[in-house]
Write a protein that holds these residues in place. Sequence first.
Motif, PDB file in Angstrom:
ATOM      1  N   SER A 108      -5.190   6.921  -2.907  1.00  0.00           N
ATOM      2  CA  SER A 108      -4.105   7.684  -3.524  1.00  0.00           C
ATOM      3  C   SER A 108      -4.632   8.648  -4.577  1.00  0.00           C
ATOM      4  O   SER A 108      -4.165   9.791  -4.677  1.00  0.00           O
ATOM      5  N   LYS A 109      -5.610   8.225  -5.361  1.00  0.00           N
ATOM      6  CA  LYS A 109      -6.140   9.095  -6.409  1.00  0.00           C
ATOM      7  C   LYS A 109      -7.021  10.194  -5.829  1.00  0.00           C
ATOM      8  O   LYS A 109      -7.024  11.333  -6.337  1.00  0.00           O
ATOM      9  N   LYS A 110      -7.772   9.889  -4.777  1.00  0.00           N
ATOM     10  CA  LYS A 110      -8.536  10.948  -4.121  1.00  0.00           C
ATOM     11  C   LYS A 110      -7.597  11.964  -3.476  1.00  0.00           C
ATOM     12  O   LYS A 110      -7.863  13.171  -3.486  1.00  0.00           O
ATOM     13  N   GLY A 111      -6.502  11.471  -2.921  1.00  0.00           N
ATOM     14  CA  GLY A 111      -5.501  12.384  -2.386  1.00  0.00           C
ATOM     15  C   GLY A 111      -4.877  13.243  -3.469  1.00  0.00           C
ATOM     16  O   GLY A 111      -4.604  14.429  -3.256  1.00  0.00           O
ATOM     17  N   LEU A 112      -4.663  12.665  -4.651  1.00  0.00           N
ATOM     18  CA  LEU A 112      -4.078  13.418  -5.761  1.00  0.00           C
ATOM     19  C   LEU A 112      -5.027  14.507  -6.254  1.00  0.00           C
ATOM     20  O   LEU A 112      -4.578  15.584  -6.665  1.00  0.00           O
ATOM     21  N   GLU A 113      -6.336  14.251  -6.187  1.00  0.00           N
ATOM     22  CA  GLU A 113      -7.289  15.318  -6.530  1.00  0.00           C
ATOM     23  C   GLU A 113      -7.153  16.483  -5.556  1.00  0.00           C
ATOM     24  O   GLU A 113      -7.149  17.659  -5.963  1.00  0.00           O
ATOM     25  N   GLU A 114      -7.045  16.172  -4.264  1.00  0.00           N
ATOM     26  CA  GLU A 114      -6.879  17.239  -3.281  1.00  0.00           C
ATOM     27  C   GLU A 114      -5.563  17.971  -3.479  1.00  0.00           C
ATOM     28  O   GLU A 114      -5.486  19.191  -3.345  1.00  0.00           O
ATOM     29  N   VAL A 132       0.991  22.145 -14.639  1.00  0.00           N
ATOM     30  CA  VAL A 132       1.050  20.771 -14.150  1.00  0.00           C
ATOM     31  C   VAL A 132      -0.285  20.109 -14.444  1.00  0.00           C
ATOM     32  O   VAL A 132      -1.345  20.706 -14.216  1.00  0.00           O
ATOM     33  N   ILE A 133      -0.244  18.884 -14.953  1.00  0.00           N
ATOM     34  CA  ILE A 133      -1.451  18.080 -15.144  1.00  0.00           C
ATOM     35  C   ILE A 133      -1.273  16.780 -14.374  1.00  0.00           C
ATOM     36  O   ILE A 133      -0.267  16.074 -14.559  1.00  0.00           O
ATOM     37  N   ASN A 134      -2.239  16.459 -13.521  1.00  0.00           N
ATOM     38  CA  ASN A 134      -2.231  15.209 -12.773  1.00  0.00           C
ATOM     39  C   ASN A 134      -3.267  14.259 -13.365  1.00  0.00           C
ATOM     40  O   ASN A 134      -4.413  14.651 -13.577  1.00  0.00           O
ATOM     41  N   LEU A 135      -2.870  13.017 -13.601  1.00  0.00           N
ATOM     42  CA  LEU A 135      -3.798  12.007 -14.098  1.00  0.00           C
ATOM     43  C   LEU A 135      -4.466  11.328 -12.917  1.00  0.00           C
ATOM     44  O   LEU A 135      -3.798  10.715 -12.075  1.00  0.00           O
ATOM     45  N   LEU A 136      -5.789  11.439 -12.861  1.00  0.00           N
ATOM     46  CA  LEU A 136      -6.592  10.933 -11.757  1.00  0.00           C
ATOM     47  C   LEU A 136      -7.335   9.669 -12.192  1.00  0.00           C
ATOM     48  O   LEU A 136      -6.795   8.842 -12.907  1.00  0.00           O
ATOM     49  N   ASP A 137      -8.575   9.512 -11.779  1.00  0.00           N
ATOM     50  CA  ASP A 137      -9.368   8.329 -12.096  1.00  0.00           C
ATOM     51  C   ASP A 137     -10.813   8.663 -11.789  1.00  0.00           C
ATOM     52  O   ASP A 137     -11.087   9.384 -10.819  1.00  0.00           O
ATOM     53  N   ARG A 138     -11.744   8.108 -12.574  1.00  0.00           N
ATOM     54  CA  ARG A 138     -13.156   8.401 -12.308  1.00  0.00           C
ATOM     55  C   ARG A 138     -13.565   7.903 -10.917  1.00  0.00           C
ATOM     56  O   ARG A 138     -14.581   8.349 -10.364  1.00  0.00           O
ATOM     57  N   ARG A 139     -12.782   7.003 -10.288  1.00  0.00           N
ATOM     58  CA  ARG A 139     -13.100   6.497  -8.951  1.00  0.00           C
ATOM     59  C   ARG A 139     -13.086   7.585  -7.888  1.00  0.00           C
ATOM     60  O   ARG A 139     -13.563   7.349  -6.764  1.00  0.00           O
ATOM     61  N   ALA A 196       0.831  -1.208   0.000  1.00  0.00           N
ATOM     62  CA  ALA A 196       0.000   0.000   0.000  1.00  0.00           C
ATOM     63  C   ALA A 196       0.865   1.258   0.000  1.00  0.00           C
ATOM     64  O   ALA A 196       0.548   2.245  -0.677  1.00  0.00           O
ATOM     65  N   LEU A 197       1.969   1.234   0.751  1.00  0.00           N
ATOM     66  CA  LEU A 197       2.849   2.402   0.797  1.00  0.00           C
ATOM     67  C   LEU A 197       3.488   2.653  -0.559  1.00  0.00           C
ATOM     68  O   LEU A 197       3.617   3.811  -0.986  1.00  0.00           O
ATOM     69  N   ARG A 198       3.878   1.598  -1.255  1.00  0.00           N
ATOM     70  CA  ARG A 198       4.458   1.787  -2.588  1.00  0.00           C
ATOM     71  C   ARG A 198       3.432   2.427  -3.528  1.00  0.00           C
ATOM     72  O   ARG A 198       3.762   3.315  -4.327  1.00  0.00           O
ATOM     73  N   GLU A 199       2.181   1.983  -3.434  1.00  0.00           N
ATOM     74  CA  GLU A 199       1.136   2.559  -4.281  1.00  0.00           C
ATOM     75  C   GLU A 199       0.924   4.039  -3.950  1.00  0.00           C
ATOM     76  O   GLU A 199       0.766   4.868  -4.844  1.00  0.00           O
ATOM     77  N   MET A 200       0.939   4.376  -2.675  1.00  0.00           N
ATOM     78  CA  MET A 200       0.791   5.776  -2.276  1.00  0.00           C
ATOM     79  C   MET A 200       1.993   6.600  -2.747  1.00  0.00           C
ATOM     80  O   MET A 200       1.837   7.747  -3.168  1.00  0.00           O
ATOM     81  N   ASN A 201       3.172   6.015  -2.689  1.00  0.00           N
ATOM     82  CA  ASN A 201       4.373   6.733  -3.157  1.00  0.00           C
ATOM     83  C   ASN A 201       4.267   7.078  -4.635  1.00  0.00           C
ATOM     84  O   ASN A 201       4.483   8.228  -5.046  1.00  0.00           O
ATOM     85  N   VAL A 202       3.952   6.073  -5.451  1.00  0.00           N
ATOM     86  CA  VAL A 202       3.898   6.280  -6.898  1.00  0.00           C
ATOM     87  C   VAL A 202       2.772   7.227  -7.279  1.00  0.00           C
ATOM     88  O   VAL A 202       2.958   8.145  -8.097  1.00  0.00           O
ATOM     89  N   ASN A 203       1.597   7.034  -6.693  1.00  0.00           N
ATOM     90  CA  ASN A 203       0.394   7.740  -7.150  1.00  0.00           C
ATOM     91  C   ASN A 203       0.190   9.101  -6.512  1.00  0.00           C
ATOM     92  O   ASN A 203      -0.516   9.940  -7.086  1.00  0.00           O
ATOM     93  N   MET A 263       3.562  14.801  -5.643  1.00  0.00           N
ATOM     94  CA  MET A 263       3.723  15.946  -4.745  1.00  0.00           C
ATOM     95  C   MET A 263       5.165  16.440  -4.761  1.00  0.00           C
ATOM     96  O   MET A 263       5.423  17.647  -4.867  1.00  0.00           O
ATOM     97  N   GLU A 264       6.125  15.513  -4.677  1.00  0.00           N
ATOM     98  CA  GLU A 264       7.526  15.907  -4.681  1.00  0.00           C
ATOM     99  C   GLU A 264       7.937  16.491  -6.031  1.00  0.00           C
ATOM    100  O   GLU A 264       8.678  17.479  -6.092  1.00  0.00           O
ATOM    101  N   LEU A 265       7.452  15.884  -7.116  1.00  0.00           N
ATOM    102  CA  LEU A 265       7.780  16.406  -8.443  1.00  0.00           C
ATOM    103  C   LEU A 265       7.209  17.807  -8.638  1.00  0.00           C
ATOM    104  O   LEU A 265       7.862  18.683  -9.207  1.00  0.00           O
ATOM    105  N   THR A 266       5.999  18.036  -8.150  1.00  0.00           N
ATOM    106  CA  THR A 266       5.389  19.361  -8.263  1.00  0.00           C
ATOM    107  C   THR A 266       6.165  20.379  -7.433  1.00  0.00           C
ATOM    108  O   THR A 266       6.388  21.515  -7.861  1.00  0.00           O
ATOM    109  N   ARG A 267       6.589  19.978  -6.239  1.00  0.00           N
ATOM    110  CA  ARG A 267       7.386  20.866  -5.387  1.00  0.00           C
ATOM    111  C   ARG A 267       8.688  21.254  -6.080  1.00  0.00           C
ATOM    112  O   ARG A 267       9.059  22.436  -6.122  1.00  0.00           O
TER     113      ARG A 267
END
Length: 241
Positions: free
Chosen positions: A147-153, A126-133, A99-106, A111-115
């Motif tokens: 991870s994807k809901k966090g990426l939307e935030e 910047v464009i982030n690829l999300l998911d309809r989920r 789960a941590l690896r998935e959170m890291n990648v997604n 976040m680090e790349l954007t920073r």
Amino acid sequence: MLMFIMNLSGKRALVTGGAVRIGKAIVQALQAEGVDVVVHFFGSKQEAEMLSPFTVRADLGNLDEVSGLIEAAGPLDILINNASLFTKDTLAEAQPERALREMNVNLLAPMELTRCFAKQTTRGAVINLLDRRIRANDPAALPYSLSKKGLEELTKLTALELAPGIRVNGVAPGPILPPPGESVEHFADRAGNIPLQLFPTPENIAEAVIFLLKADFCTGQVMFVDGGQHLLGNGVFDQGV
């Protein structure tokens, strides 16, 4: 009045996970606009080098490798956080390490790349690829959904913090391509209800990315490219919808 940057020619972009699938379509769409694209890859070295003379390798699951990625690829005008890791893990199956690896990648890598991106330029996109989920609750893919809901935030929060110089938007695909080894027919059976009764293509996602890059007055927006699935919420797999 909505204003457009009609010409992306001469800009430089980094697309994570850009060697295959949706990432490849985004790279090709950017190149068609005259953008110099740096293709990030993890395991798809040959595919990346066939797409662009500019490539960079990093394991986005290892945050120590993420920190230097922008410097290696830059200076950049555009960052596309496309790379994603998807596992269908319920709470019972979600072992902390995976789960941590998935959170890291997604989430944490974007976040680090954007920073880092914001440290090397005062103007860009910047464009982030999300998911309809992100508009549903899918317990069958719990870490991925988180991870994807966090990426939307993250998209919204960074859009506020980095304005006015850097715009941050998101694209949320629906079912696009079957996983490796799965037939299109089996994938279609499991995709759920799609109001438009059409599968989006990688090229459709790339078109949305290009639009948001050119939409000079849009930031903090999420564009769904899912045939209307996000409107159904948890009803995607209900019969008769």
